[in-house]
Design a protein around this motif. Structure first.
Motif, PDB file in Angstrom:
ATOM      1  N   LEU A  55       0.719  -1.127  -0.041  1.00  0.00           N
ATOM      2  CA  LEU A  55      -0.171   0.010  -0.030  1.00  0.00           C
ATOM      3  C   LEU A  55       0.862   1.073  -0.030  1.00  0.00           C
ATOM      4  O   LEU A  55       0.458   2.338  -0.664  1.00  0.00           O
ATOM      5  CB  LEU A  55      -0.784  -0.047   1.300  1.00  0.00           C
ATOM      6  CG  LEU A  55      -1.940  -1.087   1.309  1.00  0.00           C
ATOM      7  CD1 LEU A  55      -2.905  -0.822   2.449  1.00  0.00           C
ATOM      8  CD2 LEU A  55      -2.901  -0.932   0.117  1.00  0.00           C
ATOM      9  N   THR A  56       2.028   1.226   0.877  1.00  0.00           N
ATOM     10  CA  THR A  56       2.826   2.466   0.689  1.00  0.00           C
ATOM     11  C   THR A  56       3.331   2.721  -0.692  1.00  0.00           C
ATOM     12  O   THR A  56       3.677   3.934  -1.208  1.00  0.00           O
ATOM     13  CB  THR A  56       3.943   2.310   1.793  1.00  0.00           C
ATOM     14  OG1 THR A  56       3.184   2.030   3.316  1.00  0.00           O
ATOM     15  CG2 THR A  56       4.776   3.448   1.865  1.00  0.00           C
ATOM     16  N   PHE A  57       3.859   1.414  -1.235  1.00  0.00           N
ATOM     17  CA  PHE A  57       4.616   1.584  -2.466  1.00  0.00           C
ATOM     18  C   PHE A  57       3.466   2.199  -3.650  1.00  0.00           C
ATOM     19  O   PHE A  57       3.804   3.087  -4.370  1.00  0.00           O
ATOM     20  CB  PHE A  57       5.008   0.224  -3.163  1.00  0.00           C
ATOM     21  CG  PHE A  57       5.557   0.248  -4.637  1.00  0.00           C
ATOM     22  CD1 PHE A  57       6.609   0.556  -4.586  1.00  0.00           C
ATOM     23  CD2 PHE A  57       4.393  -0.234  -5.380  1.00  0.00           C
ATOM     24  CE1 PHE A  57       7.315   0.760  -6.049  1.00  0.00           C
ATOM     25  CE2 PHE A  57       4.827  -0.174  -6.689  1.00  0.00           C
ATOM     26  CZ  PHE A  57       6.591   0.232  -7.070  1.00  0.00           C
ATOM     27  N   ILE A  58       2.212   1.635  -3.451  1.00  0.00           N
ATOM     28  CA  ILE A  58       1.107   2.233  -4.534  1.00  0.00           C
ATOM     29  C   ILE A  58       0.898   3.610  -4.165  1.00  0.00           C
ATOM     30  O   ILE A  58       0.621   4.583  -5.061  1.00  0.00           O
ATOM     31  CB  ILE A  58      -0.094   1.410  -4.183  1.00  0.00           C
ATOM     32  CG1 ILE A  58       0.007  -0.203  -4.755  1.00  0.00           C
ATOM     33  CG2 ILE A  58      -1.209   2.211  -5.022  1.00  0.00           C
ATOM     34  CD1 ILE A  58      -1.273  -1.017  -4.579  1.00  0.00           C
ATOM     35  N   ASN A  59       0.821   4.234  -2.904  1.00  0.00           N
ATOM     36  CA  ASN A  59       0.552   5.620  -2.572  1.00  0.00           C
ATOM     37  C   ASN A  59       1.946   6.257  -3.208  1.00  0.00           C
ATOM     38  O   ASN A  59       1.445   7.530  -3.546  1.00  0.00           O
ATOM     39  CB  ASN A  59       0.427   5.604  -0.966  1.00  0.00           C
ATOM     40  CG  ASN A  59       0.054   7.186  -0.615  1.00  0.00           C
ATOM     41  OD1 ASN A  59      -0.843   7.550  -1.088  1.00  0.00           O
ATOM     42  ND2 ASN A  59       0.949   7.588   0.272  1.00  0.00           N
ATOM     43  N   PHE A  82       2.640   6.831 -11.498  1.00  0.00           N
ATOM     44  CA  PHE A  82       3.226   6.214 -12.638  1.00  0.00           C
ATOM     45  C   PHE A  82       2.446   4.827 -12.677  1.00  0.00           C
ATOM     46  O   PHE A  82       2.093   4.507 -13.908  1.00  0.00           O
ATOM     47  CB  PHE A  82       4.477   5.659 -11.960  1.00  0.00           C
ATOM     48  CG  PHE A  82       5.707   6.903 -11.721  1.00  0.00           C
ATOM     49  CD1 PHE A  82       5.911   7.513 -12.718  1.00  0.00           C
ATOM     50  CD2 PHE A  82       6.053   7.014 -10.505  1.00  0.00           C
ATOM     51  CE1 PHE A  82       6.790   8.454 -12.547  1.00  0.00           C
ATOM     52  CE2 PHE A  82       6.823   8.256 -10.013  1.00  0.00           C
ATOM     53  CZ  PHE A  82       7.429   9.011 -11.282  1.00  0.00           C
ATOM     54  N   ILE A  83       1.459   4.459 -11.932  1.00  0.00           N
ATOM     55  CA  ILE A  83       0.812   3.226 -11.640  1.00  0.00           C
ATOM     56  C   ILE A  83      -0.481   3.598 -12.797  1.00  0.00           C
ATOM     57  O   ILE A  83      -1.017   2.955 -13.697  1.00  0.00           O
ATOM     58  CB  ILE A  83       0.000   2.856 -10.539  1.00  0.00           C
ATOM     59  CG1 ILE A  83       1.365   2.100  -9.689  1.00  0.00           C
ATOM     60  CG2 ILE A  83      -0.834   1.763 -10.509  1.00  0.00           C
ATOM     61  CD1 ILE A  83       1.125   1.833  -8.294  1.00  0.00           C
ATOM     62  N   ALA A  84      -1.031   4.998 -12.607  1.00  0.00           N
ATOM     63  CA  ALA A  84      -2.074   5.430 -13.311  1.00  0.00           C
ATOM     64  C   ALA A  84      -1.589   5.522 -14.726  1.00  0.00           C
ATOM     65  O   ALA A  84      -2.377   5.179 -15.731  1.00  0.00           O
ATOM     66  CB  ALA A  84      -2.561   6.780 -13.066  1.00  0.00           C
ATOM     67  N   ALA A 135      -4.836  14.652 -10.765  1.00  0.00           N
ATOM     68  CA  ALA A 135      -5.017  14.406  -9.333  1.00  0.00           C
ATOM     69  C   ALA A 135      -3.834  13.867  -8.725  1.00  0.00           C
ATOM     70  O   ALA A 135      -3.682  14.068  -7.575  1.00  0.00           O
ATOM     71  CB  ALA A 135      -6.347  13.435  -9.518  1.00  0.00           C
ATOM     72  N   ALA A 136      -3.291  12.798  -9.484  1.00  0.00           N
ATOM     73  CA  ALA A 136      -2.170  12.107  -8.922  1.00  0.00           C
ATOM     74  C   ALA A 136      -1.178  13.143  -8.509  1.00  0.00           C
ATOM     75  O   ALA A 136      -0.307  13.184  -7.419  1.00  0.00           O
ATOM     76  CB  ALA A 136      -1.531  10.966  -9.914  1.00  0.00           C
ATOM     77  N   TYR A 137      -0.803  14.007  -9.333  1.00  0.00           N
ATOM     78  CA  TYR A 137       0.082  14.972  -9.189  1.00  0.00           C
ATOM     79  C   TYR A 137      -0.082  15.907  -7.955  1.00  0.00           C
ATOM     80  O   TYR A 137       0.922  16.167  -7.200  1.00  0.00           O
ATOM     81  CB  TYR A 137       0.422  16.045 -10.372  1.00  0.00           C
ATOM     82  CG  TYR A 137       1.242  17.274 -10.223  1.00  0.00           C
ATOM     83  CD1 TYR A 137       2.685  16.904  -9.983  1.00  0.00           C
ATOM     84  CD2 TYR A 137       0.850  18.437  -9.722  1.00  0.00           C
ATOM     85  CE1 TYR A 137       3.576  17.887  -9.749  1.00  0.00           C
ATOM     86  CE2 TYR A 137       1.747  19.513  -9.802  1.00  0.00           C
ATOM     87  CZ  TYR A 137       3.090  19.232  -9.749  1.00  0.00           C
ATOM     88  OH  TYR A 137       3.984  20.430  -9.318  1.00  0.00           O
ATOM     89  N   LEU A 138      -1.490  16.372  -7.607  1.00  0.00           N
ATOM     90  CA  LEU A 138      -1.773  17.274  -6.699  1.00  0.00           C
ATOM     91  C   LEU A 138      -1.744  16.294  -5.443  1.00  0.00           C
ATOM     92  O   LEU A 138      -1.225  16.591  -4.348  1.00  0.00           O
ATOM     93  CB  LEU A 138      -3.152  17.450  -6.751  1.00  0.00           C
ATOM     94  CG  LEU A 138      -3.395  18.661  -7.806  1.00  0.00           C
ATOM     95  CD1 LEU A 138      -4.807  19.035  -7.938  1.00  0.00           C
ATOM     96  CD2 LEU A 138      -2.690  19.884  -7.678  1.00  0.00           C
TER      97      LEU A 138
END
Length: 285
Positions: A8-12, A17-19, A68-71
């Motif tokens: 979960l930490t890695f995904i957060n 990059f995942i998106a 959204a990911a950047y923010l």
């Protein structure tokens, strides 16, 4: 639970990059499909509007996700930076405080038990016992100050020397206090008896420090002289080490965090001394 938490930490931390990794392949697959139709059938399908619409909506979704990911990334970064800054401020404040209280303690012991007899030639016997003095005082955690290693490694090394010197000073005066009770005091009683045996009738029967060396065993004198000299040496060294490193650590803290207040021990002492001097001055009538 730990692998799940790590995932979960890695995904957060890598959500942007995942998106991108999920959406771009879908858009590429969509574009490839319609290109294949155009090449094989040599015509653009009637549902090209759907293709354009899909591409437009996909692009919009991608842009929205990226924004959204950047923010979210910026927000999380700001939170992490604030946590890091708070931990560094706490570590520096603790170091500044530790130096102050240890310098106060070691100087207080010196003024109370050592200073008076420092220049006396009989200090090996005149200097009183002081112990036992406890070491249980707040310690500087050098792991917490690890962020200073690269830029201020020399200052940290000098601070560690002062810390070791503090321990040596307390141990030295405790050891001398033990020797006073176990060696010197019994030897003084024996010396007094020897002294009385040499007196003629009517002479003073009290042995002073000026002649004590004549009536104690040589090994007692050597032991007490060595222990006493060691105390003075290590106390002077410790006070100097802390007095030298204290303003440097304070300067490092202020430069790193100019908007944060840190305790200025020397300034506080100067203000207290000035207030005491003012209070002791006689007031004009």
């Amino acid at each position: 639970m730990r692998p799940i938490k790590s995932a979960l930490t890695f995904i957060n931390k890598n959500s942007i990059f995942i998106a991108i990794g999920l959406i771009l392949p879908l858009l590429a697959l969509n574009l490839w499909y319609f290109l294949q139709l155009a090449i094989e059938k040599k015509e653009v399908p009637r549902l090209h509007e759907l293709a354009v619409s899909s591409f437009t909506s996909g692009s919009s979704a991608l842009i929205g996700v990226l924004i959204a990911a950047y923010l979210a990334y910026r927000y999380n970064t700001r939170i992490e930076n604030k946590k890091l800054e708070d931990s560094e401020v706490r570590a520096l404040r603790k170091a500044v405080f530790c130096i102050a209280i240890k310098l106060n303690k070691i100087a207080g012991i010196y003024n109370s038990f050592l200073k008076e007899n420092e220049l006396n030639e009989h200090r090996w016997a005149r200097t009183p016992a002081a112990g036992p003095i406890a070491l249980n005082i707040v310690e500087i955690d050098f792991n917490e100050l690890g962020f200073l290693h690269e830029e201020h490694g020399k200052a940290l090394l000098e601070l560690s020397v002062a810390e070791e010197s503090y321990i040596a000073a307390v141990n030295a005066i405790n050891e001398r206090s033990r020797l006073v009770s176990e060696k010197l005091e019994p030897a003084q009683k024996t010396a007094q008896e020897r002294f009385k045996a040499t007196l003629a009738e009517g002479d003073k029967n009290q042995l002073g420090y000026s002649r004590l060396k004549e009536f104690v065993d040589a090994d007692i004198y050597q032991i007490m002289s060595k222990a006493t000299d060691s105390c003075y040496l290590v106390f002077h060294s410790t006070i100097k080490n802390y007095a030298d490193i204290q303003p440097r650590i304070l300067e490092i803290a202020k430069k790193r965090f100019p908007n944060i207040k840190f305790m200025d021990h020397q300034k506080i002492l100067a203000e207290l001394n000035a207030a005491a001097a003012t209070a002791s001055d006689p007031k004009p009538e």
